[in-house]
Design an enzyme around this catalytic site. Structure first.
Site, short mmCIF file in Angstrom:
data_model
loop_
_atom_site.label_atom_id
_atom_site.label_comp_id
_atom_site.label_asym_id
_atom_site.label_seq_id
_atom_site.Cartn_x
_atom_site.Cartn_y
_atom_site.Cartn_z
N SER A 39 32.17 51.69 36.36
CA SER A 39 32.14 51.54 37.90
C SER A 39 33.40 51.56 37.79
CB SER A 39 31.08 51.23 38.27
OG SER A 39 31.23 50.19 38.53
N LYS A 80 33.28 44.38 41.21
CA LYS A 80 34.17 45.39 41.88
C LYS A 80 35.49 44.69 42.66
CE LYS A 80 30.57 48.41 41.72
NZ LYS A 80 30.95 49.20 40.65
#
Length: 185
Positions: A39, A80
């Site tokens: 990701s 993230k």
């Protein structure tokens, strides 16, 4: 004989102090983490190893574009990038990030955008109302985060804003594989 005993005692003290310091540093200040999944590509790859600074956000506020590790409701740690801070209006339009109406460049996405031969947006258009936030702005005490691999990232577009108190720390140092050692920007 007494000198040897004193020297052994000094070595033992030094060893115990080193162990206590290592435990304190590992538990409260810096800790290793392994990136799990794709990701955050191209910035971070699956199985990269990083150092998480757990103390940083005790001393200062998170900044836009920092890479963070945070806890989720299902007891996972995710890594993230911070896109939106409390009170920000976030929008993507025609593959451009707008924060409070101002367009921002995202140089960490350039490598992937160059590979886009299908002429589809790397990041699909959305506003915060289109996300689980359902509001125009990032709520107070929360962050809006996204993975760099926008098509393959479970992030605030899917799970909503992240409470700042769930932030585990900042991840800036990639140390493995060693040939890719770097301070991530």
């Amino acid at each position: 004989m007494r000198e040897e005993k004193n020297e052994l005692l000094e070595w033992l003290k030094a060893f115990l102090i080193a162990i206590v310091l290592a435990v304190v540093v590992r538990h409260f200040i810096l800790t290793p983490i392994v990136v799990d999944g794709s990701s955050m590509m191209p910035t971070l790859h699956d199985r990269d190893r990083m150092i998480v600074n757990k103390l940083q956000y005790s001393l200062k506020e998170p900044k836009r574009f920092d890479i963070i590790v945070f806890h989720t409701n299902d007891n996972k740690n995710l890594i993230k990038r911070i896109i939106g801070l409390p009170g920000d209006r976030i929008e993507y339009k025609d593959d451009v990030l707008y924060i409070n109406g101002k367009a921002y460049k995202e140089p960490y996405l350039d490598e992937y955008k160059k590979q886009n031969v299908l002429d589809v947006p790397f990041t699909y258009s959305f506003t915060l109302k289109d996300t689980p936030i359902g509001n125009d702005i990032v709520p107070e005490g929360h962050l809006f985060v996204m993975g760099d691999n926008r098509g393959h990232s479970t992030d605030s577009r899917h799970i909503g804003a992240i409470p700042i108190e769930e932030v585990y720390g900042s991840a800036k140092i990639k140390y493995w594989p060693f040939k890719h050692f770097q301070v991530v920007k």
